[in-house]
Design an enzyme around this catalytic site. Structure first.
Site, PDB file in Angstrom:
ATOM      1  N   ARG A  77     112.903  98.888 151.509  1.00 25.03           N
ATOM      2  CA  ARG A  77     112.940  99.206 152.934  1.00 25.03           C
ATOM      3  C   ARG A  77     113.185  97.913 153.698  1.00 25.03           C
ATOM      4  O   ARG A  77     112.360  96.992 153.661  1.00 25.03           O
ATOM      5  CB  ARG A  77     111.602  99.843 153.361  1.00 25.03           C
ATOM      6  N   HIS A 128     113.299  97.770 164.009  1.00 24.06           N
ATOM      7  CA  HIS A 128     112.027  97.096 163.711  1.00 24.06           C
ATOM      8  C   HIS A 128     111.874  95.990 164.761  1.00 24.06           C
ATOM      9  O   HIS A 128     111.810  94.808 164.444  1.00 24.06           O
ATOM     10  CB  HIS A 128     111.996  96.570 162.278  1.00 24.06           C
ATOM     11  N   GLU A 173     106.964 101.905 163.975  1.00 25.42           N
ATOM     12  CA  GLU A 173     105.734 101.737 164.736  1.00 25.42           C
ATOM     13  C   GLU A 173     105.881 101.699 166.246  1.00 25.42           C
ATOM     14  O   GLU A 173     105.535 100.692 166.887  1.00 25.42           O
ATOM     15  CB  GLU A 173     105.022 100.457 164.296  1.00 25.42           C
ATOM     16  N   ASN A 301     102.535 103.732 157.958  1.00 21.75           N
ATOM     17  CA  ASN A 301     102.106 102.349 157.755  1.00 21.75           C
ATOM     18  C   ASN A 301     100.603 102.301 157.978  1.00 21.75           C
ATOM     19  O   ASN A 301     100.123 102.791 159.009  1.00 21.75           O
ATOM     20  CB  ASN A 301     102.763 101.404 158.767  1.00 21.75           C
ATOM     21  N   TYR A 303      96.985  99.714 157.186  1.00 21.39           N
ATOM     22  CA  TYR A 303      96.384  98.507 156.615  1.00 21.39           C
ATOM     23  C   TYR A 303      94.867  98.532 156.571  1.00 21.39           C
ATOM     24  O   TYR A 303      94.262  97.780 155.815  1.00 21.39           O
ATOM     25  CB  TYR A 303      96.835  97.279 157.414  1.00 21.39           C
ATOM     26  N   GLU A 358     104.569 101.279 154.623  1.00 20.63           N
ATOM     27  CA  GLU A 358     103.966  99.940 154.583  1.00 20.63           C
ATOM     28  C   GLU A 358     102.499 100.057 154.238  1.00 20.63           C
ATOM     29  O   GLU A 358     101.776 100.874 154.818  1.00 20.63           O
ATOM     30  CB  GLU A 358     104.021  99.219 155.950  1.00 20.63           C
TER      31      GLU A 358
HETATM   32  C1  GCO Z   1     103.674  95.774 161.565  1.00 18.16           C
HETATM   33  C2  GCO Z   1     105.005  95.668 160.992  1.00 18.16           C
HETATM   34  C3  GCO Z   1     105.185  94.574 160.009  1.00 18.16           C
HETATM   35  C4  GCO Z   1     104.040  93.603 159.853  1.00 18.16           C
HETATM   36  C5  GCO Z   1     103.010  94.087 158.884  1.00 18.16           C
HETATM   37  C6  GCO Z   1     101.856  93.122 158.658  1.00 18.16           C
HETATM   38  O1  GCO Z   1     102.946  96.673 161.219  1.00 18.16           O
HETATM   39  O2  GCO Z   1     103.294  94.934 162.366  1.00 18.16           O
HETATM   40  O3  GCO Z   1     105.680  96.806 160.638  1.00 18.16           O
HETATM   41  O4  GCO Z   1     106.285  93.977 160.608  1.00 18.16           O
HETATM   42  O5  GCO Z   1     104.505  92.381 159.425  1.00 18.16           O
HETATM   43  O6  GCO Z   1     102.465  95.278 159.325  1.00 18.16           O
HETATM   44  O7  GCO Z   1     101.108  92.973 159.821  1.00 18.16           O
END
Ligand code: GCO
Length: 451
Positions: A77, A128, A173, A301, A303, A358
């Site tokens: 990607r 992006h 995002e 995405n 985290y 992600e």
């Molecule tokens: C975001 C983006 C990425 C980042 C990643 C780490 O979520 O900010 O899609 O460009 O680099 O998530 O923070």
């Protein structure tokens, strides 16, 4: 015996984004993006960093593809820099005919060919975050025409790459673009106005819908979807007093973006929040149907998790202090969040087809004698994947996983201070060195799981 095995055909990928890795910011006819301009404003980005060189991927692309091949990566990607292919923003500019930058298109065409030759499925993201500055100067996402410009740009890329690319992502995002770019102002274009944030929300989603409609109208036979950022929201207290805050947080995040795209419209709570500030979403007839143009998958995405509690002001909820240890990015180490979120999404929208577009870990471990022993990344990745696997076993339809990121790269307003790569980038020599986690991921791919 592999303890955790993903479904047959599950795809393993890595993800990057143009401005974060390409560099070559002033080469071969590329135009300026809002991030070029933002980075050069004093105080905006940590350490005054910028993406002029970044990982120099623009010049090292064949080596980077070979690196992916050596790890067994099955899909990549990446994102297309809009101003690299259309320096002034749009192919059929409504006022002035603007040139297509063939050298920019050629780069992405060569990338796609190199990926296919390496047996790697290309998955480009059209946006992006690097809006052509020329469009920002005309109002950017606050300006309705930007959505039409985006659809023209998308149409150009389908025409040039659609014979070889079968999986497209419109936006990365929108929540981040709206929140940090237009409501808080800590990311490009650095605006902090509720009115502009509402307009940007609607126009970005509209541009997504127009690009999907264009994809279908042009008879492209592949798949197209959107990638949204998400957090797994959890109540700060277990006594039920924070459950409403969790729902409100989901309204402003997943339901506003993914929900609208999947035909649920905008959450009332969000519209009321803006109305109370005298701000209305600039919705015109037919817009909500366009935004809900049928897509083929939802990109996720994720985290970490976010604990929330009710608040009397602002959005009506507030983020509670973390209770788990943090990564150097300041995110809670909460590997259970991925599976939890996928379960929520699957239940909320009747089991959509999902790609994790992600997920990854910031771990700033530096080389010692040439080895990068990023045990923290590896252990958190294991946890994320275990949770994801359980959610799939429980019925979620997840087709693939893209690890962020292939390489350490430019982390937006944090500059180069946060390392997310499974491959180390030496920013002086630009040398790439696979980390311990790259070996872990290579084995996960080879076994379609792990012990
Ligand atoms: C975001 C983006 C990425 C980042 C990643 C780490 O979520 O900010 O899609 O460009 O680099 O998530 O923070």
């Amino acid at each position: 015996m592999t303890r955790i095995r993903f479904p047959d055909g599950f795809e393993w990928g890595t993800a990057t984004a143009a401005y974060q890795i390409e560099g070559a910011a002033y080469e071969d006819g590329r135009g300026l993006s809002i991030w070029d301009v933002f980075c050069k404003q004093p105080g905006r980005v940590q350490n005054g960093d910028h993406g002029d060189v970044a990982c120099d991927h623009y010049h090292r692309m064949p080596d980077d593809v070979a690196l992916m091949k050596s790890l067994g990566i099955q899909s990549y990607r990446f994102s297309i820099s809009w101003p690299r292919v259309l320096p002034f923003g749009t192919p059929q500019h409504r006022r002035v005919q603007q040139p297509i930058n063939e050298r920019g298109i050629d780069f992405y065409s060569r990338l796609v060919d190199a990926l296919l030759a390496a047996g790697i499925t290309p998955c480009p993201t059209l946006y992006h975050w690097d809006l052509p500055q020329a469009l920002q100067d005309r109002g950017g996402w606050a300006f309705r025409d930007t959505a039409a410009h985006f659809a023209d740009y998308a149409g150009l890329m389908y025409a040039r790459l659609g014979d070889r690319v079968e999986r497209w992502i419109t936006h990365n995002e929108p929540w981040v673009v709206v929140t940090y770019g237009h409501r808080v102002g800590t990311m490009a274009p650095g605006i902090a106005e509720a009115d502009v944030a509402a307009r940007a929300t609607h126009h970005i989603l509209l541009s997504h819908g127009l690009a999907v409609e264009r994809y279908r109208a042009e008879g492209q036979g592949g798949a197209i979807g959107i990638t949204n950022s998400n957090s797994s929201y959890e109540p700060a207290e277990a006594d039920g007093s924070c459950d409403g805050a969790v729902e409100l947080a989901r309204d402003f995040d997943t339901r506003l973006y993914t929900g609208a795209v999947l035909g649920r419209g905008y959450p009332d709570s969000v519209l009321r929040h803006y109305e109370a500030r005298g701000v209305a979403f600039p919705i015109e007839d037919g817009d909500m149907a366009t935004i809900a143009a049928p897509t083929d998958f939802v990109g996720v995405n994720l985290y970490s998790r976010t604990r929330v509690r009710p608040a009397d002001s602002g959005l009506g909820f507030t983020v509670a202090p973390p209770t788990l240890p943090l990564t150097p990015m300041g995110y809670e180490r909460a590997p259970h969040a991925l599976g939890d979120f996928v379960r929520f999404l699957s239940a909320e929208y009747e089991r959509p087809k999902i790609y994790i577009t992600e997920n990854g870990v910031c771990d700033n471990t530096e080389p010692v004698d040439g080895e990068i022993d990023d045990v923290d990344r590896e252990s958190l990745l294991r946890g994320f994947l275990e949770g994801l696997h359980r959610a799939i076993e429980d019925g979620a339809d997840v087709r693939g996983y893209y690890l962020w990121s292939l390489l350490d790269n430019f982390e937006w307003s944090f500059g180069y201070s946060k390392r997310f790569g499974i491959v180390h980038t030496d920013y002086d020599t630009l040398q790439r060195t696979p980390k311990r986690s790259a070996g872990f991921y290579r084995d996960v791919i080879a076994n379609n799981g792990f012990d």
